[in-house]
Scaffold this motif. Structure first.
Motif, PDB file in Angstrom:
ATOM      1  N   GLU A  68       0.876  -1.326  -0.211  1.00 49.61           N
ATOM      2  CA  GLU A  68       0.047  -0.036  -0.022  1.00 49.61           C
ATOM      3  C   GLU A  68       0.745   1.361   0.027  1.00 49.61           C
ATOM      4  N   GLU A  69       2.082   1.184   0.170  1.00 45.94           N
ATOM      5  CA  GLU A  69       2.931   2.202   0.363  1.00 45.94           C
ATOM      6  C   GLU A  69       3.251   2.823  -0.954  1.00 45.94           C
ATOM      7  N   HIS A  77      -6.672  13.985  -3.611  1.00 48.67           N
ATOM      8  CA  HIS A  77      -6.541  12.796  -2.914  1.00 48.67           C
ATOM      9  C   HIS A  77      -5.909  13.172  -1.224  1.00 48.67           C
ATOM     10  N   LYS A 118      -4.496  10.670   1.150  1.00 54.57           N
ATOM     11  CA  LYS A 118      -3.253   9.825   1.429  1.00 54.57           C
ATOM     12  C   LYS A 118      -2.320   9.446   0.897  1.00 54.57           C
ATOM     13  N   TYR A 119      -2.498   9.665  -0.406  1.00 47.78           N
ATOM     14  CA  TYR A 119      -1.419   9.486  -1.535  1.00 47.78           C
ATOM     15  C   TYR A 119      -1.043  10.718  -2.349  1.00 47.78           C
ATOM     16  N   ASP A 173       0.176  11.529  -6.295  1.00 49.70           N
ATOM     17  CA  ASP A 173       0.019  10.860  -7.614  1.00 49.70           C
ATOM     18  C   ASP A 173       1.305  11.399  -8.515  1.00 49.70           C
ATOM     19  N   ASP A 224      -9.623   6.914  -1.509  1.00 53.79           N
ATOM     20  CA  ASP A 224      -8.858   8.065  -1.626  1.00 53.79           C
ATOM     21  C   ASP A 224      -9.019   9.198  -2.570  1.00 53.79           C
ATOM     22  N   LYS A 282       0.800   5.499  -6.880  1.00 54.91           N
ATOM     23  CA  LYS A 282       0.099   6.045  -5.794  1.00 54.91           C
ATOM     24  C   LYS A 282       1.065   5.945  -4.786  1.00 54.91           C
ATOM     25  N   LEU A 306       2.215   6.517  -0.938  1.00 56.12           N
ATOM     26  CA  LEU A 306       1.704   6.954   0.333  1.00 56.12           C
ATOM     27  C   LEU A 306       2.462   8.159   1.172  1.00 56.12           C
TER      28      LEU A 306
END
Length: 150
Positions: A44-45, A66, A68-69, A71, A101, A147, A149
């Protein structure tokens, strides 16, 4: 927001360690044989979505941002305009979707950048963006969207 050619990435190295790893991945991998869809790099990172679409008029596209991320858009084929604006200059059209997100937003297109093969664009949560806007005529764009994190 940062937009440039991948060959100039050294100018931005050190902004974020995961961004550095995403750029290194771009520089050391061939995406031509990959299928569209989500591809994991570091769970997910750090992962990317390989996408293809036809560019359209801005009125047919949508604004997003977004939380949390970060781009990182990297163009493999084609060209497009990407409109961008600061979050605080927009109005929220759809509340934040935590699972995927994203916010959907409303606002005018006032600034845009042309991206073509070899260009990248780094977008932080405050950078609302609208991708897939046609440059001259509708055309296929193939790109990876990393993406990253925060």
């Amino acid at each position: 927001m940062i937009a440039d050619h991948i060959s100039n990435f050294e100018l931005y190295k050190g902004i974020n360690e995961r961004v550095n790893r995403a750029i290194h991945y771009i520089q050391t991998h061939n995406f031509s044989s990959l299928q569209t869809g989500i591809h994991e790099v570091e769970g997910e990172e750090l992962f990317f979505n390989l996408i293809e679409y036809e560019t359209k008029e801005a009125e047919e596209r949508f604004w997003e941002s977004h939380k949390k991320y970060i781009d990182l858009h990297y163009i493999l084929e084609g060209k497009e305009f990407v409109a961008h604006e600061l979050f605080e200059r927009m109005s929220v059209k759809q509340d934040y979707d935590e699972q995927d997100d994203y916010f959907l937003l409303d606002g005018k297109v006032q600034s845009k950048v042309k991206l073509e093969k070899g260009n990248f664009m780094l977008l932080y949560p405050s950078d609302v963006h609208m991708t897939g806007i046609k440059v001259d005529e509708a055309e296929k764009v193939r790109k990876v969207v990393f993406k990253i994190l925060i």
